[in-house]
Design an enzyme around this catalytic site. Sequence first.
Site, PDB file in Angstrom:
ATOM      1  N   GLU A   1     -17.324  -1.391  -9.691  1.00 16.35           N
ATOM      2  CA  GLU A   1     -16.223  -1.228  -9.236  1.00 16.35           C
ATOM      3  C   GLU A   1     -16.140   0.138  -9.378  1.00 16.35           C
ATOM      4  O   GLU A   1     -15.498   0.923  -8.733  1.00 16.35           O
ATOM      5  CB  GLU A   1     -15.466  -2.313  -9.312  1.00 16.35           C
ATOM      6  CG  GLU A   1     -14.927  -2.407 -10.020  1.00 16.35           C
ATOM      7  CD  GLU A   1     -14.227  -3.756 -10.427  1.00 16.35           C
ATOM      8  OE1 GLU A   1     -13.853  -4.534  -9.292  1.00 16.35           O
ATOM      9  OE2 GLU A   1     -12.428  -3.605 -10.960  1.00 16.35           O
TER      10      GLU A   1
ATOM     11  N   ASN B   1      -2.112  -6.189 -16.087  1.00 16.75           N
ATOM     12  CA  ASN B   1      -2.346  -5.915 -14.406  1.00 16.75           C
ATOM     13  C   ASN B   1      -2.617  -6.715 -13.402  1.00 16.75           C
ATOM     14  O   ASN B   1      -2.116  -6.602 -12.677  1.00 16.75           O
ATOM     15  CB  ASN B   1      -3.659  -5.318 -15.476  1.00 16.75           C
ATOM     16  CG  ASN B   1      -3.334  -3.589 -16.367  1.00 16.75           C
ATOM     17  OD1 ASN B   1      -2.343  -3.344 -16.259  1.00 16.75           O
ATOM     18  ND2 ASN B   1      -3.998  -3.824 -17.149  1.00 16.75           N
TER      19      ASN B   1
ATOM     20  N   GLY C   1     -11.368  -6.613 -10.580  1.00 20.55           N
ATOM     21  CA  GLY C   1     -12.623  -7.600 -10.363  1.00 20.55           C
ATOM     22  C   GLY C   1     -13.423  -8.107 -11.710  1.00 20.55           C
ATOM     23  O   GLY C   1     -14.715  -8.449 -11.135  1.00 20.55           O
TER      24      GLY C   1
ATOM     25  N   GLY D   1     -16.211  -2.739 -16.979  1.00 17.27           N
ATOM     26  CA  GLY D   1     -14.494  -2.325 -16.723  1.00 17.27           C
ATOM     27  C   GLY D   1     -13.890  -1.271 -17.467  1.00 17.27           C
ATOM     28  O   GLY D   1     -14.590  -0.472 -18.338  1.00 17.27           O
TER      29      GLY D   1
ATOM     30  N   VAL E   1     -13.180   0.091 -24.479  1.00 17.60           N
ATOM     31  CA  VAL E   1     -14.172  -0.703 -24.997  1.00 17.60           C
ATOM     32  C   VAL E   1     -15.417  -0.410 -23.452  1.00 17.60           C
ATOM     33  O   VAL E   1     -16.531  -0.254 -23.976  1.00 17.60           O
ATOM     34  CB  VAL E   1     -14.291  -2.269 -25.094  1.00 17.60           C
ATOM     35  CG1 VAL E   1     -15.168  -2.633 -25.044  1.00 17.60           C
ATOM     36  CG2 VAL E   1     -12.806  -2.780 -26.013  1.00 17.60           C
TER      37      VAL E   1
ATOM     38  N   GLY F   1     -11.544   1.171 -18.794  1.00 15.16           N
ATOM     39  CA  GLY F   1     -11.254   1.085 -20.193  1.00 15.16           C
ATOM     40  C   GLY F   1     -11.975   1.513 -21.349  1.00 15.16           C
ATOM     41  O   GLY F   1     -12.681   1.986 -21.185  1.00 15.16           O
TER      42      GLY F   1
HETATM   43  N1  COA Z   1       0.084 -11.728 -27.311  1.00 13.45           N
HETATM   44  C1  COA Z   1       1.077 -10.718 -27.468  1.00 13.45           C
HETATM   45  N2  COA Z   1       0.318  -9.434 -26.849  1.00 13.45           N
HETATM   46  C2  COA Z   1      -0.964  -9.133 -26.407  1.00 13.45           C
HETATM   47  C3  COA Z   1      -1.226 -10.160 -26.572  1.00 13.45           C
HETATM   48  C4  COA Z   1      -1.308 -11.388 -27.182  1.00 13.45           C
HETATM   49  N3  COA Z   1      -2.305 -12.728 -27.049  1.00 13.45           N
HETATM   50  N4  COA Z   1      -2.406  -9.513 -26.046  1.00 13.45           N
HETATM   51  C5  COA Z   1      -2.385  -8.045 -25.806  1.00 13.45           C
HETATM   52  N5  COA Z   1      -1.026  -8.310 -26.113  1.00 13.45           N
HETATM   53  C6  COA Z   1      -0.574  -6.764 -25.892  1.00 13.45           C
HETATM   54  C7  COA Z   1      -1.758  -5.615 -26.932  1.00 13.45           C
HETATM   55  O1  COA Z   1      -0.577  -5.438 -27.829  1.00 13.45           O
HETATM   56  C8  COA Z   1      -1.316  -4.300 -25.964  1.00 13.45           C
HETATM   57  O2  COA Z   1       0.744  -4.050 -26.400  1.00 13.45           O
HETATM   58  P1  COA Z   1       0.875  -2.646 -26.150  1.00 13.45           P
HETATM   59  O3  COA Z   1       0.588  -1.989 -24.739  1.00 13.45           O
HETATM   60  O4  COA Z   1       2.962  -2.756 -26.422  1.00 13.45           O
HETATM   61  O5  COA Z   1      -0.198  -1.408 -27.580  1.00 13.45           O
HETATM   62  C9  COA Z   1      -1.448  -4.733 -24.420  1.00 13.45           C
HETATM   63  O6  COA Z   1      -1.071  -6.459 -24.754  1.00 13.45           O
HETATM   64  C10 COA Z   1      -2.464  -4.652 -23.389  1.00 13.45           C
HETATM   65  O7  COA Z   1      -3.043  -5.137 -24.742  1.00 13.45           O
HETATM   66  P2  COA Z   1      -4.397  -4.208 -25.401  1.00 13.45           P
HETATM   67  O8  COA Z   1      -5.496  -5.013 -25.928  1.00 13.45           O
HETATM   68  O9  COA Z   1      -4.485  -3.021 -25.480  1.00 13.45           O
HETATM   69  O10 COA Z   1      -4.955  -4.046 -23.272  1.00 13.45           O
HETATM   70  P3  COA Z   1      -6.217  -2.856 -22.905  1.00 13.45           P
HETATM   71  O11 COA Z   1      -5.490  -1.914 -22.233  1.00 13.45           O
HETATM   72  O12 COA Z   1      -7.587  -2.773 -24.325  1.00 13.45           O
HETATM   73  O13 COA Z   1      -6.591  -3.980 -21.334  1.00 13.45           O
HETATM   74  C11 COA Z   1      -6.846  -6.273 -20.165  1.00 13.45           C
HETATM   75  C12 COA Z   1      -6.926  -5.466 -21.799  1.00 13.45           C
HETATM   76  C13 COA Z   1      -7.241  -7.145 -20.489  1.00 13.45           C
HETATM   77  C14 COA Z   1      -4.853  -6.071 -20.186  1.00 13.45           C
HETATM   78  C15 COA Z   1      -7.102  -4.880 -18.825  1.00 13.45           C
HETATM   79  O14 COA Z   1      -8.482  -4.795 -19.850  1.00 13.45           O
HETATM   80  C16 COA Z   1      -7.408  -5.928 -17.684  1.00 13.45           C
HETATM   81  O15 COA Z   1      -6.456  -5.400 -17.212  1.00 13.45           O
HETATM   82  N6  COA Z   1      -8.827  -6.724 -17.433  1.00 13.45           N
HETATM   83  C17 COA Z   1      -7.963  -7.153 -16.045  1.00 13.45           C
HETATM   84  C18 COA Z   1      -9.065  -6.045 -14.903  1.00 13.45           C
HETATM   85  C19 COA Z   1     -10.259  -6.055 -15.490  1.00 13.45           C
HETATM   86  O16 COA Z   1     -11.176  -7.078 -16.002  1.00 13.45           O
HETATM   87  N7  COA Z   1     -10.893  -5.418 -14.215  1.00 13.45           N
HETATM   88  C20 COA Z   1     -12.430  -5.307 -14.918  1.00 13.45           C
HETATM   89  C21 COA Z   1     -12.704  -4.289 -13.758  1.00 13.45           C
HETATM   90  S1  COA Z   1     -12.118  -2.951 -13.840  1.00 13.45           S
END
Ligand code: COA
Length: 500
Positions: free
Chosen positions: A288, A378, A382, A263, A267, A265
């Site tokens: 993707e 978001n 995928g 995915g 990680v 980002g």
């Molecule tokens: N409660 C409150 N806030 C939370 C939370 C929770 N349980 N978990 C995360 N947050 C907040 C974080 O603190 C962060 O806040 P900030 O923007 O103010 O710093 C925000 O939500 C984003 O969290 P973060 O862990 O930094 O997100 P990320 O950039 O690592 O993205 C996803 C993680 C899951 C949002 C992202 O990977 C995604 O959209 N995934 C779905 C789509 C996907 O998987 N595509 C894959 C194929 S490309």
Amino acid sequence: MFNERVRPERLKSKITTVDEAVKLFKDGMTVGASGFTKAGDSKVVLPALATRAQNETLKINLITGASLGHGTDGKLAAAHALKKRMPFQVDKVLRDKINQGEVLFIDQHLSESAEQIHNKIIDPLDIAVIEVAFIERDGSLVPTTSVGNSVTFAAFARQVIVEINTTIPMEVLGIHDIYQAEDYPHRNVIPIVAPWNKIGRKSIPVDPDKIAAIVFTDIPDSPADIAPPDAKTAAMAAHILNFFEGEVRLGHLTDRLLPLQAGIGRVANAVLAEFRKSNFYDLTMFSEVLQDSTFELIDAGILSFASASSLAVSEIWHKRLFENLQQYKEKFVLRPQNISNTPGLIRRLGVIAINTAIEFDLYGNVNSTHIGGTQIMNGIGGSGDFARNAYLSIFVTQAASKSNTISHIVPMVSHVDHTEHDVDILVTEIGIADLRGLAPRERAQTIIDHCVHPDYKELLQSYFDRACKRGGHTPHLLEEALSWHTRFAETGSMKPIQES
Ligand code: COA
């Protein structure tokens, strides 16, 4: 320039200004626009539509491949130009409008939108806006840095606006593999048995009579903005690599692993970067999105081939790729997203899928999309296409964040995107939980032992022990299951207030 990029003589009369092209839109229209993770999106027509909507009532239903760059989603949302939006977005302004209920968002598996258009479940598209490098002699469209849903948009829209991006060299011809599956009920096998198989044509067929306007732009894609690995992401990456090495020792995998999906980002990027220190070789990707790390691994001779639907790279890598396209052209391919994300192919190839979670729970259910159960972040993107069908479905997240006020492992997720049945491996910086072959009670203890932040370990163990006393195949204390979330909403921390 025009002659070179608009090859069919009869289409040259369609070349026009953005101001003229944008007049084609009417209130209530459904629009399909190219663009997938900020790559290959409309740089001038959709922004001009947002400007027009500032002064008149003009709301559209907008379908794309995935997210758009240059803040275009935000501009459209701020101008109240969006009624419905699907299937994915990452824009803060749009996110707020969705959460306020102003924009209706359909958060959809990325493989599915094209299927729904093909099968006429979604209203017919009035207009498609497609970014291309040039129009071929036969009138077909040569895409740029993504394919996304453009093949379907070109086939099913009543009118097509072509946006020619002159920053993309015409040598891009050949990096795409344009293939569409047949209609039901006579659909054939999609003949991909390895990531490097090319099964289609180099450009997108379109009825030239549907081309209503051709405009030019020289605005490049928004660059991907990926933070470098930090201690946490590096630790997660190391856990995953150790796990793969263990699987090789057990004879479950070879040193070539299986095609990887990662995915977007930090990680995912960190995991791929970690491969550079490993003994794995001749790796492939069936994913993707391709990020910088993909091409770094190709340069390092570790990755042999990568298949995806879009190129989400930094400015440096964008330049390097297009300046050395001949060198990389044989190493990657971009496909329509209903091919790159086809469940059947993901299962056939035995993909190893690595995606990020917002939170996961005691039993391995994963929330990828909602904060606090209600606020969209978001979208599923995928991740569902891959997780459900992968040979190995891995999810990563930090154990705790924001000064440890948030635990990303909770008793029960506040929203479910991937059920426990779709999740094999969970990873945090603390460790890795291999859930394969485990019953719910075993899964819970494994997750507590290996993934939970020390600040929350006792709390979660206590929850689980008390739930087990009450019994059940999947023990829970329903009255308490979401209390960590409600406590966070009320106090700003998931930790119980200490009594003094
Ligand atoms: N409660 C409150 N806030 C939370 C939370 C929770 N349980 N978990 C995360 N947050 C907040 C974080 O603190 C962060 O806040 P900030 O923007 O103010 O710093 C925000 O939500 C984003 O969290 P973060 O862990 O930094 O997100 P990320 O950039 O690592 O993205 C996803 C993680 C899951 C949002 C992202 O990977 C995604 O959209 N995934 C779905 C789509 C996907 O998987 N595509 C894959 C194929 S490309």
